[in-house]
Design an enzyme around this catalytic site. Structure first.
Site, PDB file in Angstrom:
ATOM      1  N   HIS A 134      24.467 -40.642   9.017  1.00 43.24           N
ATOM      2  CA  HIS A 134      24.929 -39.531   8.175  1.00 43.24           C
ATOM      3  C   HIS A 134      24.355 -38.196   8.634  1.00 43.24           C
ATOM      4  CE1 HIS A 134      27.066 -42.224   5.572  1.00 43.24           C
ATOM      5  NE2 HIS A 134      25.971 -42.900   5.274  1.00 43.24           N
TER       6      HIS A 134
ATOM      7  N   ARG B 120      10.407 -29.754  -1.274  1.00 44.05           N
ATOM      8  CA  ARG B 120       9.721 -30.213  -0.066  1.00 44.05           C
ATOM      9  C   ARG B 120       8.758 -31.360  -0.363  1.00 44.05           C
ATOM     10  NH1 ARG B 120      10.595 -27.987   4.335  1.00 44.05           N
ATOM     11  NH2 ARG B 120      11.683 -26.346   3.192  1.00 44.05           N
TER      12      ARG B 120
ATOM     13  N   LYS C 127      62.085 -15.322  18.907  1.00 45.89           N
ATOM     14  CA  LYS C 127      62.616 -14.553  17.777  1.00 45.89           C
ATOM     15  C   LYS C 127      64.081 -14.885  17.544  1.00 45.89           C
ATOM     16  CE  LYS C 127      63.363  -9.886  15.992  1.00 45.89           C
ATOM     17  NZ  LYS C 127      63.050  -8.452  16.119  1.00 45.89           N
TER      18      LYS C 127
ATOM     19  N   VAL D 117      57.045  -5.692  37.598  1.00 44.60           N
ATOM     20  CA  VAL D 117      58.329  -5.474  36.936  1.00 44.60           C
ATOM     21  C   VAL D 117      59.382  -6.338  37.611  1.00 44.60           C
ATOM     22  CG1 VAL D 117      60.124  -3.812  36.339  1.00 44.60           C
ATOM     23  CG2 VAL D 117      57.710  -3.123  36.285  1.00 44.60           C
TER      24      VAL D 117
ATOM     25  N   ASN E  21      15.702 -29.884   2.541  1.00 41.77           N
ATOM     26  CA  ASN E  21      14.321 -29.680   2.986  1.00 41.77           C
ATOM     27  C   ASN E  21      13.898 -30.852   3.861  1.00 41.77           C
ATOM     28  OD1 ASN E  21      13.418 -27.199   1.698  1.00 41.77           O
ATOM     29  ND2 ASN E  21      13.710 -28.286  -0.242  1.00 41.77           N
TER      30      ASN E  21
END
Length: 603
Positions: free
Chosen positions: A355, A525, A214, A140, A505
């Site tokens: 890629h 596939r 604020k 504090v 796949n």
């Protein structure tokens, strides 16, 4: 609230009566209560007011429970005040002297006040304003109306200013605060004890920052040392730029939000530890604005994940760029794919990516040979790709990367967008820099296992464990009549490790720790298999085949075509209702079939 004081010359402490008034019906009674068996409380009711009186035992050296205007060191309204309380004291003397030269009275706390005084800045200490010392081991210090009233009061509200005047509270025009180093403490190499972590959670700092942000229309709040020069320039110009104030306020709230997210993450790990908490905050810090996104018409930026879990956890986001053009959106994706793949291998390995798909992978004791074989797997795709190594790049390897000609014609020098490695020798780095002005040279640290993988979908995020399994973590179960030889099993393991990095796949063909061909991203596939076999050519004979998922059909489909082409061993997860067909087909053609019970989808 009214305060009545009572004192005795012979006493070392004083007792005061705190009375609060309430409206009450028109009759008079007196009732005594005891709260917590500590303080006798008297309620006194008159015709219109209801008094509650509580004896208060005060501190030995304070004669009233309230701080009078004369006791407070708060400035009178109109005096320019700046509040400075910093954990990170970088450039403190600069901002302190700058504000003082502009006529600001500096109010500060603890170590910050001492540092300012050492720099020749006159300081009013916070306790002079609050009339309270720092207490509870520093927990504090600033949580007091004389501080927060001066920050939160709106200058355009007459009753706010009157309230300050009544209580002798001066306004603060500037608040410069940063927070306890919680992030650094809990991520330190030696770790941190739980109690030490708790004590490094800042309370007063965030309260002041939020209050100032604020009330940013009247109070400038600064949390970043980089903003000190702009702050002083703004104040010198006597400007009223609300956009500048609003930007500082945004930065302040963002600063506190990131801080709180770190505390939340740490406490969750300490208490529950589950990887998927009911609420998840991911603090991101802007690393760079990119030229464009995946395509030129898309704007883009690159952010670094600041979660505690990512500290020192490796990855492309924290890579050091030694040379070349700035990284693009696609560069980051491709470099990440190449680095994640090459780091999976224990032996010296080169991976070439185009890629986000590895189009060439090879492991050899001789890294130069591994590099040549990785390019040879698909030299057309490798041109303009990303090349990654899991070993240090020295002079010899750098020269090979610089001078190697494409296997397609033996003349065209190979061109790459990026080279990634864990380290470089000085000479190796010098040679690579000479290959091209644009070549991006990255030094990266291996990704730690066990990370949380996040992926965005429209309106939400998917979270999952990273796919960290390697051949050493699973069993390759022989389900065919033919048992593979050791070299064939090694080929299957190598192909299986490659296929987990190919988009589904996915089919990978490999032999002798070298990728021969791969088929990726096809809706079926069978088509992925045909692409992989076409790239492998005649080398398909006796090669290993790995599939990222099971084969739904065998006869007159992918399994039979692979067997007829001369594949020696097939590794797949298994789990199809037609697994027996795949086994029977392999048995017919004398091909070894291995079930891994692990799928490697990559979408």
């Amino acid at each position: 609230m009214f305060v009545f004081g009572s004192s005795s010359a012979a006493a070392t402490t004083s007792t005061h009566i705190l009375c609060r008034t309430f409206h009450s019906p028109s009759f008079l009674t007196t009732t005594h209560h005891f709260y917590s068996h500590l303080f006798p409380t008297t309620w006194v009711r008159s015709s219109s007011l209801h008094f509650r009186c509580v004896p208060i035992k005060a501190m030995a050296d304070i004669d009233t429970i309230a701080v009078s205007k004369t006791a407070s060191a708060s400035s009178s309204p109109g005096t320019k005040q700046a509040l400075i309380s910093l954990s990170n004291k970088k450039d403190l003397a600069f901002v302190g002297n700058g504000l003082q030269e502009l006529g600001y009275t500096i109010v500060s706390t603890g170590g910050t006040a001492s540092a300012l005084e050492s720099a020749g800045v006159a300081v009013t200490k916070v306790e002079q304003l609050t009339q309270f010392p720092e207490m509870l081991d520093g927990r504090v210090k600033t949580l007091h109306p004389n501080i927060h009233g001066g920050i939160l009061a709106r200058r355009d509200q007459k009753h706010h200013i009157e309230a300050l005047s009544t209580h002798g509270i001066g306004t603060f025009d500037v608040v410069v605060v940063n927070l306890y180093p919680f992030y650094d403490k809990v991520t330190s190499a030696g770790g941190v004890e739980f109690e030490d972590g708790i004590e490094n959670i800042d309370i007063g700092g965030p309260a002041m920052i939020r209050a100032a942000a604020k009330n940013h229309k009247d109070v400038l709040v600064v949390v970043d040392t980089e903003d000190y020069p702009a702050l002083l320039e703004f104040l010198k110009g006597n400007q009223d730029d609300q956009k500048f104030r609003l930007k500082l306020a945004w930065k302040a709230f963002q600063h506190v939000a990131s801080y709180d997210s770190a505390v939340s993450e740490w406490l969750w790990k300490q208490s529950v530890g589950d990887k998927f908490p009911p609420s998840l905050t991911v603090p991101l810090s802007l690393r760079s604005s990119l030229r464009y996104g995946e395509n030129p018409h898309q704007k883009a930026a690159f952010y670094v994940d600041k979660r505690l879990a990512e500290v020192n956890a490796g990855g492309i986001a924290t890579a050091i760029q030694h040379h070349g053009k700035e990284m693009s959106y696609n560069n980051y994706l491709d470099a990440d794919a190449a680095w994640n793949c090459v780091c999976e291998f224990r032996n010296p390995t080169c991976v070439v990516v185009k890629h986000t798909n590895p189009c060439g992978v090879a492991s050899r004791d001789d890294i130069l040979e591994a590099y040549r074989l990785a390019v040879k797997a698909d030299p057309v795709s490798a041109f303009g790709g990303i090349v990654a190594f899991n070993v240090k790049i020295d002079e010899a390897l750098a020269k090979e990367i610089r001078e190697f000609r494409s296997p397609t014609d033996g003349e065209t020098r190979m061109f790459y967008e990026i080279v990634v490695a864990p380290s470089y020798t000085e000479r190796g780095l010098e040679i690579l820099r000479g290959k091209s002005k644009t070549l991006r040279i990255l030094e990266a640290k291996k990704n730690e296992a066990g990370k949380l993988s996040l992926r965005q979908v429209g309106g939400g995020w998917l979270a999952q464990d990273s796919d960290d399994l390697t051949p050493h973590d699973i069993k390759f179960n022989v389900v065919s009549e033919k048992v593979p030889q050791d070299d064939a099993l090694c080929d299957a393991e190598f192909a299986w490790l490659c296929v987990k990095h190919v988009k589904s796949n996915a089919i990978v063909l490999a032999k002798n720790n070298c990728m021969l061909g791969m088929g990726s991203g096809q809706p079926n596939r069978l088509e992925s298999l045909r692409i992989a076999m076409r790239k492998a050519g005649d080398e398909v004979k006796g090669a290993a085949l790995a599939s990222d998922a099971f084969f739904p059909f065998a006869w007159n489909d992918a399994v039979e075509e692979a067997c007829e082409s001369g594949i020696g061993v097939i590794a797949e997860p298994g789990g199809s209702i037609r697994d027996k067909d795949a086994i029977d087909c392999c048995n017919k053609y004398g091909v070894s079939l291995l079930f891994t019970n692990v799928r490697h989808f990559r979408h």
